[in-house]
Design an enzyme around this catalytic site. Sequence first.
Site, PDB file in Angstrom:
ATOM      1  CE  LYS A  36      91.471 -39.476   9.593  1.00  0.00           C
ATOM      2  NZ  LYS A  36      92.629 -38.932   8.844  1.00  0.00           N
ATOM      3  CB  THR A  38      88.242 -38.684   6.872  1.00  0.00           C
ATOM      4  OG1 THR A  38      88.472 -37.892   8.045  1.00  0.00           O
ATOM      5  CG2 THR A  38      89.565 -38.944   6.187  1.00  0.00           C
ATOM      6  CE1 TYR A  57      79.152 -51.352  -9.168  1.00  0.00           C
ATOM      7  CE2 TYR A  57      78.557 -53.655  -8.871  1.00  0.00           C
ATOM      8  CZ  TYR A  57      79.528 -52.669  -9.035  1.00  0.00           C
ATOM      9  OH  TYR A  57      80.845 -53.013  -9.044  1.00  0.00           O
ATOM     10  NE  ARG A  87      87.487 -46.988   9.383  1.00  0.00           N
ATOM     11  CZ  ARG A  87      88.445 -46.234   9.944  1.00  0.00           C
ATOM     12  NH1 ARG A  87      89.434 -45.757   9.218  1.00  0.00           N
ATOM     13  NH2 ARG A  87      88.424 -45.975  11.228  1.00  0.00           N
ATOM     14  CD  GLU A  89      79.941 -48.631 -12.309  1.00  0.00           C
ATOM     15  OE1 GLU A  89      79.519 -48.562 -13.473  1.00  0.00           O
ATOM     16  OE2 GLU A  89      80.878 -49.374 -11.964  1.00  0.00           O
ATOM     17  CG  ASP A 112      93.182 -33.548   3.761  1.00  0.00           C
ATOM     18  OD1 ASP A 112      92.181 -33.763   4.474  1.00  0.00           O
ATOM     19  OD2 ASP A 112      93.991 -34.441   3.436  1.00  0.00           O
TER      20      ASP A 112
HETATM   21  C1  LIG Z   1      93.261 -39.374   7.746  1.00  0.00           C
HETATM   22  C2  LIG Z   1      93.678 -38.412   6.709  1.00  0.00           C
HETATM   23  C3  LIG Z   1      93.521 -38.688   5.354  1.00  0.00           C
HETATM   24  C4  LIG Z   1      93.176 -40.044   4.786  1.00  0.00           C
HETATM   25  O1  LIG Z   1      92.091 -40.658   5.200  1.00  0.00           O
HETATM   26  P1  LIG Z   1      91.843 -42.226   4.892  1.00  0.00           P
HETATM   27  O2  LIG Z   1      90.380 -42.330   5.013  1.00  0.00           O
HETATM   28  O3  LIG Z   1      92.637 -42.976   5.895  1.00  0.00           O
HETATM   29  O4  LIG Z   1      92.322 -42.477   3.496  1.00  0.00           O
HETATM   30  C5  LIG Z   1      93.813 -37.677   4.444  1.00  0.00           C
HETATM   31  N1  LIG Z   1      94.250 -36.487   4.855  1.00  0.00           N
HETATM   32  C6  LIG Z   1      94.460 -36.199   6.157  1.00  0.00           C
HETATM   33  C7  LIG Z   1      94.956 -34.846   6.531  1.00  0.00           C
HETATM   34  C8  LIG Z   1      94.193 -37.161   7.128  1.00  0.00           C
HETATM   35  O5  LIG Z   1      94.432 -36.878   8.408  1.00  0.00           O
END
Ligand SMILES: *Cc1c(COP(=O)(O)O)cnc(C)c1O
Length: 413
Positions: free
Chosen positions: A227, A224, A53, A233, A55, A198
């Site tokens: 990807k 993320t 933990y 993840r 936090e 993002d």
């Molecule tokens: C995949 C994605 C997310 C969210 O990711 P998660 O880990 O699935 O919550 C947010 N923004 C964009 C542009 C994405 O492609």
Amino acid sequence: MNIEHIKKVDPMVAEQIELELKRQQETIELIASENITSLAVMEAAGSVLTNKYAEGKPHKRFYNGCEHVDVIEELAQKRACELFHMDHANVQPHSGAQANMAVFVYALKIGDTILGMDLSNGGHLSHGSPVNFSGLYFNVKSYGVDENGNIDYENVRQLALEHKPKLIICGASNYSKVIDFKKFKEIADEVGALLLADIAHIAGLVVAGIHPSPAPYADFVTTTTHKSLRGPRGGIIMCKEEHAAGIDKAVFPGIQGGPLEHIVAAKAVALKEAGEPEFKTYAEQIVKNAKALAQGLLDNGMDIVGGMTENHLMTLDLRKTGKTGKDMANVLERVGITANKNTVPNDPQSPFVTSGIRLGTPAVTTRGFKEEDLRVVAEIIADAIKNSDNDAELAKIREKSLALCKKYPLYEG
Ligand SMILES: *Cc1c(COP(=O)(O)O)cnc(C)c1O
């Protein structure tokens, strides 16, 4: 891959893990948001850090015994800041959606206006979809893409001038062109909005310098890690120094409890890998492969939204074939290709049926696929769609994809 303990404790789960490994080994992974992590990343994710933990922030924790996770989390933060050229990084968000939520909690009050990309035009759920927190609690205005699949920046500007959003969100889940972060910044400045970039999908390309970076322009950069960045993840938020304390508070205690320190460690390892010269070569190959796949599909008479891709993904437009994304994604699965159905701009079908299939190359590129392999993949896709009702033909096509998988073994030995 050693799962001997799971086999003893829980044979039912062990069996499914083994089958999943076989599925990954024997199928061509074209889901644009997926990748294949290194064993080093996986070891970190499966480590003793899951017991801890922690936090709070490094050196300001609510629990004792954090001296080692402190070092690890600081390494991850430092590497993220260096790779993305941002002042501050919070590496605790459990996912990309959580990263975006934390920015909203910090920057907005309930009911404030946001301007983001429409989900059916390539945006993400967390950019203002009515079924997501971002759409439920905020006043959402959306921009889309034109017939050629390009963002219409003048339309974004008009919407911004008209609605005066407090936050503008750029970045997408399904957009095959380069995003002009500078233009978004000019629009944000013109209306006094904050800018969130993002880069969940393109983070790996940004790190490698293949896609322009939002760093000079965005107040907040979320991503993320699983990807194109090829980590575990999870999510990361980066921001300018002036927002650092507020963003940290929004993550914890704002929306999360204890961070997943095993995943933070895996993020640190992935960011180390992403800083190596080999990663730049990898990211360049992702785009070369995407272009080879797109060219192969075009040469086989298929349509692609916006034509040639400029990044790691594309959307196959099935409208002229009279077939649907839902059915054809299932046909592709039968020939050993995993991909997801996706809407095309002005899709006549519902989001559950769709007229498109999104295809991306980060995972197959990790596996070692090169341009000539992607041309074979394009043939497989075109043949499978043409022969979607012919079981014997589909079985033959499946042999072709299996041969490609065997050429590039995955997690073996
Ligand atoms: C995949 C994605 C997310 C969210 O990711 P998660 O880990 O699935 O919550 C947010 N923004 C964009 C542009 C994405 O492609």
